[in-house]
Design a protein around this motif. Structure first.
Motif, mmCIF file in Angstrom:
data_model
loop_
_atom_site.group_PDB
_atom_site.id
_atom_site.type_symbol
_atom_site.label_atom_id
_atom_site.label_comp_id
_atom_site.label_asym_id
_atom_site.label_seq_id
_atom_site.Cartn_x
_atom_site.Cartn_y
_atom_site.Cartn_z
ATOM 1 N N ASP A 130 0.889 -1.165 0.000
ATOM 2 C CA ASP A 130 0.000 0.000 0.000
ATOM 3 C C ASP A 130 0.930 1.218 0.000
ATOM 4 N N VAL A 131 0.844 2.042 -1.030
ATOM 5 C CA VAL A 131 1.745 3.187 -1.178
ATOM 6 C C VAL A 131 0.930 4.466 -1.269
ATOM 7 N N ALA A 132 1.356 5.463 -0.531
ATOM 8 C CA ALA A 132 0.659 6.755 -0.594
ATOM 9 C C ALA A 132 1.698 7.854 -0.733
ATOM 10 N N ILE A 133 1.644 8.564 -1.849
ATOM 11 C CA ILE A 133 2.655 9.576 -2.152
ATOM 12 C C ILE A 133 1.983 10.903 -2.471
ATOM 13 N N THR A 134 2.659 11.955 -2.093
ATOM 14 C CA THR A 134 2.175 13.293 -2.456
ATOM 15 C C THR A 134 3.251 14.002 -3.265
ATOM 16 N N PHE A 135 2.822 14.641 -4.310
ATOM 17 C CA PHE A 135 3.753 15.360 -5.182
ATOM 18 C C PHE A 135 3.478 16.857 -5.078
ATOM 19 N N GLU A 136 4.561 17.597 -5.000
ATOM 20 C CA GLU A 136 4.408 19.049 -4.897
ATOM 21 C C GLU A 136 5.195 19.715 -6.018
ATOM 22 N N ILE A 137 4.528 20.615 -6.689
ATOM 23 C CA ILE A 137 5.169 21.306 -7.812
ATOM 24 C C ILE A 137 5.297 22.775 -7.430
ATOM 25 N N SER A 138 6.456 23.339 -7.653
ATOM 26 C CA SER A 138 6.576 24.754 -7.298
ATOM 27 C C SER A 138 6.621 25.641 -8.528
ATOM 28 N N ASP A 139 7.051 25.077 -9.624
ATOM 29 C CA ASP A 139 7.226 25.897 -10.819
ATOM 30 C C ASP A 139 6.397 25.315 -11.961
ATOM 31 N N PHE A 140 5.444 26.078 -12.436
ATOM 32 C CA PHE A 140 4.524 25.562 -13.458
ATOM 33 C C PHE A 140 4.889 26.012 -14.879
ATOM 34 N N LYS A 141 6.013 26.752 -14.963
ATOM 35 C CA LYS A 141 6.333 27.357 -16.263
ATOM 36 C C LYS A 141 6.487 26.334 -17.396
ATOM 37 N N LYS A 142 7.012 25.149 -17.055
ATOM 38 C CA LYS A 142 7.329 24.188 -18.113
ATOM 39 C C LYS A 142 6.152 23.292 -18.507
ATOM 40 N N ALA A 143 4.975 23.530 -17.915
ATOM 41 C CA ALA A 143 3.822 22.691 -18.267
ATOM 42 C C ALA A 143 3.523 22.794 -19.757
ATOM 43 N N GLU A 144 3.343 21.659 -20.373
ATOM 44 C CA GLU A 144 3.004 21.619 -21.788
ATOM 45 C C GLU A 144 1.626 22.233 -22.014
ATOM 46 N N VAL A 145 1.435 22.827 -23.168
ATOM 47 C CA VAL A 145 0.114 23.392 -23.460
ATOM 48 C C VAL A 145 -0.792 22.280 -23.977
ATOM 49 N N LEU A 146 -1.989 22.226 -23.419
ATOM 50 C CA LEU A 146 -2.957 21.201 -23.813
ATOM 51 C C LEU A 146 -3.603 21.567 -25.139
ATOM 52 N N ASP A 147 -3.466 20.672 -26.114
ATOM 53 C CA ASP A 147 -4.145 20.875 -27.390
ATOM 54 C C ASP A 147 -5.646 20.638 -27.161
ATOM 55 N N PRO A 148 -6.486 21.552 -27.637
ATOM 56 C CA PRO A 148 -7.935 21.408 -27.386
ATOM 57 C C PRO A 148 -8.511 20.101 -27.939
ATOM 58 N N SER A 149 -7.806 19.470 -28.879
ATOM 59 C CA SER A 149 -8.323 18.216 -29.443
ATOM 60 C C SER A 149 -8.000 17.020 -28.539
ATOM 61 N N TRP A 150 -7.199 17.225 -27.504
ATOM 62 C CA TRP A 150 -6.849 16.120 -26.605
ATOM 63 C C TRP A 150 -7.947 15.949 -25.553
ATOM 64 N N THR A 151 -9.036 15.354 -25.965
ATOM 65 C CA THR A 151 -10.166 15.250 -25.049
ATOM 66 C C THR A 151 -10.323 13.851 -24.464
ATOM 67 N N ASP A 152 -9.652 12.876 -25.071
ATOM 68 C CA ASP A 152 -9.789 11.493 -24.606
ATOM 69 C C ASP A 152 -8.579 11.136 -23.738
ATOM 70 N N PRO A 153 -8.779 11.078 -22.411
ATOM 71 C CA PRO A 153 -7.632 10.876 -21.522
ATOM 72 C C PRO A 153 -6.928 9.528 -21.738
ATOM 73 N N GLN A 154 -7.702 8.503 -22.078
ATOM 74 C CA GLN A 154 -7.073 7.192 -22.291
ATOM 75 C C GLN A 154 -6.149 7.217 -23.506
ATOM 76 N N LEU A 155 -6.625 7.874 -24.570
ATOM 77 C CA LEU A 155 -5.813 8.003 -25.779
ATOM 78 C C LEU A 155 -4.560 8.834 -25.492
ATOM 79 N N LEU A 156 -4.754 9.920 -24.768
ATOM 80 C CA LEU A 156 -3.638 10.811 -24.428
ATOM 81 C C LEU A 156 -2.586 10.056 -23.610
ATOM 82 N N CYS A 157 -3.043 9.220 -22.684
ATOM 83 C CA CYS A 157 -2.113 8.442 -21.857
ATOM 84 C C CYS A 157 -1.359 7.417 -22.690
#
Ligand code: FRU
Length: 534
Positions: free
Chosen positions: A367-394
Motif C-alpha cells: 500500500d503506497v501513498a505519495i504526495t507530489f508538490e510542484i513549485s514551478d509551473f512554467k514548463k507545463a506543456e500546453v494542452l491541445d484542445p483536441s486532446w479530449t480522450d484521456p485514455q488516448l492521451l495516456c
C-alpha cells in the motif's frame, strides 16, 4: 526462484479456484458482512452460474459457505444471474435476482433466508410465486435484455420500487417496477431513466447520497439534503458510467444534473478494469460501500491453465464530493489493518529524469501513498484542445515520453533493470485561461514480457487544481492487480498485470519523474499482510 501461483492475490477477494464475475447482494446482517458473487463451480470460464457466498466481520478476511442460490426451479434452471439484497423494515433481508428459465428468458425471482437466527444466512428459500417479473407479449420487454434487479427502495406511498437493466435497439434503460408486498410487482409505464446509443444496461444501481459530508444513506432515504446516483454498466464497452441528479419519488422521475451523461463525456467510478459494480448501505458504520468485479487481462488459455479468473476490488467507501459534481471513493479503512512494516519516504526532491527506489517493503503486496508538490509551473506543456480522450492521451504520451511537468509517479511491480513495470503517473498541462489540467495514467504497456495479455493503457482527467492543492496518489498493489486512487479518491484506475520477472521478492517499487521540472515528494509505503480469504 520459482513461485507457484505468481498471480494469485494476497488481500483481494477471490475463491480458491474457478471463474467469478459480478458481486451480488452485498449486505450486513447481525454485524456480519455478506458477499455473494457470480461463480462457475465447474471451471475457469463463464458458465453454470450460481451465487457463491462468503461472510466477514471486517471486510478483509472472508469465510466461504456453500452456494446460496443455485438453479433449482424452472424460473432459474438455466442460471442464477446477478441481483441485489434489500433489508426490509424490521431487518429481514431478501434477494431479488435474475433467473434464466427453460426458454432462456431472463426473469426476476425472490429468495429469503430460511433461518433468520443464522447470522451466516446459509440457506435461502425461493418463493413459489417465482418468477415475479417476466417478459410478456403485453409488456414488450426484450426477454434477452431484462436483468440485474437493484436494491429496492420504499416510497412515502408505502410502495417498493426496483429497477432492472434493459435495452431496446441501442437505447439502454432502467425498467421500473412497483410493489406493495414485494411479491406482486407492477411495471411502471415509464422507465426510471434511459439513454440513446448506450446499449444494454447491466447491473444498474440507484441510491441516495448526502450533500453534507461522507456519511452514507439508507437506500430509501430522500429529502432536501439528498442527491441521487444512477449507475449503469454498459455491455457494449464493458465500461460503467454514473450520473448524479434529482429523484422525484412522487412522480418517479430521475433527472440527471446538467452535463451528467452516460457516455464518453460522463463520469466513471474507475477508468480501468472495474465492472458490474454494486453499492450497499453499511448501517453499522453509516457508510455506503462499493463492490466491483475486476476481470482478468490475460488470455482464456492462461486463465484455464492457472485455474481461475476474476477477483473483486477492495471495497470502497463512496460519497458525494464537496463540488456536488462527482463521487469520491476510498478503500475501506479496515484494509489498513493489514499494514505491517512501513517506510516513510523522507521529503525529497525528485529531479527531472530520475528514478528513486522505495526500499523496505514487499513491493508485490503493498500500500503506497505519495504526495507530489510542484513549485514551478512554467514548463507545463500546453494542452491541445483536441486532446479530449484521456485514455488516448495516456497511451500516446506513455510513461517513457518526456514532458515538462510529468510524467511523474510510481513504477510498480517493476523488475530490477525495468524490463517490466506498470507506471501510474501524472502529467500536468496548461489549459486555456491559465487553468491547469491534470492527467492520471496507468500504463500497462511494459507490464509483462508475456505478449498474450491485454496491456491497454488507461487514463482519466483529475478535477484537482494543482496550483492550490497537492497531488496525491495511493496505489494498492497485489501481485496481479494495481488499484490507484488519485486526488484523495477523485479518480480511480484499476489494472491487471502479469509480470514474468517482477514476481514476489523480485518485484520492486520506484518513484519516478521523467519530466524536465523537479517535483517534491513525500509519502509512506507499507507491506500488506496476506488476508484470510476463503
Ligand atoms: C454482468 C452480467 C450480468 C448478468 C451476469 C451473468 O457481468 O452479464 O448482466 O446478470 O453478468 O453472469
Amino acid at each position: 526462484h520459482q513461485v507457484k501461483e505468481p498471480y494469485r492475490t494476497g488481500y483481494h477477494f477471490q475463491p480458491p479456484k474457478n471463474w467469478i464475475n459480478d458481486p451480488n447482494g452485498p449486505l450486513i446482517y447481525k454485524g456480519i458482512y455478506h458477499l455473494f458473487y457470480q461463480y462457475n463451480p465447474k471451471g475457469a470460464v463463464w458458465g453454470n452460474i450460481v451465487w457463491a457466498h462468503s461472510t466477514s466481520t471486517d471486510l478483509v478476511n472472508w469465510t466461504p459457505h456453500d452456494a446460496a442460490i443455485y438453479p433449482s426451479q424452472p424460473s432459474d434452471i438455466n442460471g442464477c444471474w446477478s441481483g441485489s439484497a434489500t433489508i426490509l423494515p424490521g431487518g429481514k433481508p431478501v434477494i431479488l435476482y435474475t433467473g434464466i428459465n427453460p426458454q432462456n428468458q431472463q426473469v426476476q425471482n425472490l429468495a429469503y433466508p430460511k433461518n433468520l437466527s443464522d447470522p451466516y444466512l446459509r440457506e435461502w428459500t425461493k418463493v413459489p410465486q417465482n418468477p415475479l417479473m417476466a417478459p410478456t407479449q403485453a409488456n414488450q420487454i426484450n426477454a434477452s435484455s431484462f436483468r440485474d434487479p437493484t436494491t429496492a427502495w420504499l416510497g412515502p406511498d408505502k410502495r417498493w420500487r426496483v429497477i432492472i437493466g434493459s435495452k431496446r435497439d441501442q437505447t439502454g434503460f432502467a425498467i421500473l417496477y412497483r410493489s406493495k408486498d414485494f411479491l406482486n410487482w407492477v411495471k411502471a409505464k415509464h422507465p426510471l431513466h434511459s439513454a440513446k446509443k448506450t446499449g444494454m444496461w447491466e447491473c444498474p444501481d440507484f441510491y441516495p447520497v448526502s450533500i453534507k459530508g461522507q456519511n452514507g444513506l439508507h437506500t430509501s432515504e430522500n429529502g432536501p439534503d439528498v442527491k441521487h446516483v444512477l449507475k449503469a454498466s454498459l455491455d457494449n464497452t464493458k465500461r460503467e458510467y454514473y450520473t448524479i441528479g434529482t429523484y422525484n419519488i412522487h412522480k418517479d422521475i430521475y433527472i440527471p444534473d446538467k452535463g451528467s451523461v452516460e457516455s464518453d463525456a460522463g463520469l466513471r467510478y474507475d477508468y480501468g478494469k472495474f465492472y458490474a459494480s454494486k453499492t450497499f448501505f453499511d448501517s453499522s458504520k453509516n457508510r455506503r460501500i462499493l463492490w466491483g468485479w475486476i476481470n482478468e487481462s490475460s488470455s482464456v488459455e492462461d486463465d484455464i491453465k492457472k485455474g481461475w479468473s476474476g477477483i473483486q476490488a477492495i471495497p470502497r467507501k463512496i460519497w458525494l464530493d464537496k463540488s456536488g459534481k462527482q463521487l469520491v471513493q476510498w478503500p475501506v479503512a479496515e484494509i489498513e489493518k493489514l499494514r505491517e512494516k512501513g517506510v516513510k519516504l523522507p521529503s525529497s526532491v525528485l529531479k527531472g529524469g530520475s528514478v528513486h527506489e522505495v526500499l523496505g517493503v514487499t513491493a508485490a503486496q503493498a500500500d503506497v501513498a505519495i504526495t507530489f508538490e510542484i513549485s514551478d509551473f512554467k514548463k507545463a506543456e500546453v494542452l491541445d484542445p483536441s486532446w479530449t480522450d484521456p485514455q488516448l492521451l495516456c497511451s500516446q504520451k506513455n510513461a517513457s515520453v518526456k514532458g515538462g511537468l510529468g510524467p511523474f509517479g510510481l513504477l510498480v511491480l517493476a523488475s530490477k533493470g525495468l524490463k517490466e513495470y506498470t507506471a501510474v503517473f501524472y502529467r500536468i498541462f496548461k489549459g486555456h485561461n491559465n487553468k491547469y489540467v491534470v492527467l492520471l495514467c496507468s500504463d500497462q504497456s511494459r507490464s509483462s514480457l508475456n505478449q498474450d495479455n491485454d496491456k491497454t493503457t488507461y487514463g482519466a482527467f483529475l478535477k484537482v487544481d494543482p496550483l492550490h492543492e497537492k497531488l496525491s496518489l495511493r496505489s494498492l498493489i497485489d501481485h496481479s492487480v494495481v488499484e490507484s486512487f488519485a486526488g484523495q479518491g477523485k479518480a480511480c484506475i484499476t489494472a491487471r498485470v502479469y509480470p514474468t520477472l517482477a514476481i514476489d521478492v523480485d518485484a520492486h517499487l520506484y518513484a519516478f519523474n521523467y519530466g524536465t521540472d523537479d517535483v517534491k515528494i513525500t509519502g509512506s509505503a507499507w507491506s500488506l499482510k496476506t488476508a484470510e480469504i476463503n
